[in-house]
Design a protein around this motif. Structure first.
Motif, PDB file in Angstrom:
ATOM      1  N   ASP A 101      51.365  34.973  38.859  1.00  0.00           N
ATOM      2  CA  ASP A 101      50.157  35.084  39.671  1.00  0.00           C
ATOM      3  C   ASP A 101      48.870  34.900  38.886  1.00  0.00           C
ATOM      4  N   ARG A 135      47.118  31.949  36.529  1.00  0.00           N
ATOM      5  CA  ARG A 135      47.150  30.580  35.994  1.00  0.00           C
ATOM      6  C   ARG A 135      45.904  30.383  35.159  1.00  0.00           C
ATOM      7  N   ASN A 190      45.988  34.717  41.535  1.00  0.00           N
ATOM      8  CA  ASN A 190      46.488  34.388  42.862  1.00  0.00           C
ATOM      9  C   ASN A 190      45.886  35.359  43.877  1.00  0.00           C
ATOM     10  N   ARG A 203      46.580  35.681  46.991  1.00  0.00           N
ATOM     11  CA  ARG A 203      47.606  36.281  47.848  1.00  0.00           C
ATOM     12  C   ARG A 203      48.115  37.575  47.226  1.00  0.00           C
ATOM     13  N   TRP A 204      48.356  37.560  45.904  1.00  0.00           N
ATOM     14  CA  TRP A 204      48.783  38.774  45.215  1.00  0.00           C
ATOM     15  C   TRP A 204      47.715  39.861  45.357  1.00  0.00           C
ATOM     16  N   SER A 261      44.558  28.554  46.260  1.00  0.00           N
ATOM     17  CA  SER A 261      44.776  29.974  46.529  1.00  0.00           C
ATOM     18  C   SER A 261      44.533  30.847  45.296  1.00  0.00           C
ATOM     19  N   PHE A 262      43.987  30.281  44.242  1.00  0.00           N
ATOM     20  CA  PHE A 262      43.686  31.032  43.023  1.00  0.00           C
ATOM     21  C   PHE A 262      42.181  31.132  42.849  1.00  0.00           C
TER      22      PHE A 262
END
Length: 141
Positions: A50, A52, A57, A59-60, A101-102
């Motif tokens: 999660d 990068r 992330n 979402r996390w 999404s990040f």
């Protein structure tokens, strides 16, 4: 409104969003070992998948923190969740980037101390980002 051009000003940012335009510039490092900063600001280290580079992330972040029940949390947990919510708002609403999404972790350094977070000129960087994205969207880069 009569025909013609109009522009968004710093005063608009203050009135519409209530963001500070005085204070320290929103700058900082973009690359470091984020583990220490994330654990200090959010109280937990996300799984390696999660993170990068210098991005987290989202979402996390949403799954880990329950933003709807901030008032029911203990003091320290509430601060972690508040920072997570502020980070989420910054990277998705105020200063969005083209990272899917990040979201970048660099803003986490500026909100680590919640008392100092309001001393930054968030309105100035939001307006600058808006103009940058307008140029990007119209192809005038």
């Amino acid at each position: 409104m009569s025909f013609g051009e109009c522009t968004i000003t710093l005063q608009d940012v203050v009135v519409q969003l209530g963001l500070n335009i005085d204070g320290q510039p929103v700058t900082g490092v973009t690359w470091c070992d984020w583990s220490d900063h994330v654990i200090r600001a959010l109280g937990v280290i996300p799984p390696q998948r999660d993170i990068r580079g210098s991005c987290l992330n989202l979402r996390w972040l949403n799954e880990r923190f329950n933003f709807q029940e901030l008032g029911a949390l203990e003091s320290e947990e509430a601060q972690f969740a508040a920072r997570a919510l502020i980070l989420h708002l910054i990277v998705t609403f105020l200063l969005p980037e083209h990272t899917g999404s990040f979201g970048p972790l660099r803003y986490l350094l500026l909100i680590e101390n919640l008392a100092l977070a309001s001393t930054y000129s968030w309105g100035s960087v939001v307006l600058a980002t808006l103009y940058h994205e307008l140029c990007h969207g119209t192809g005038y880069e």
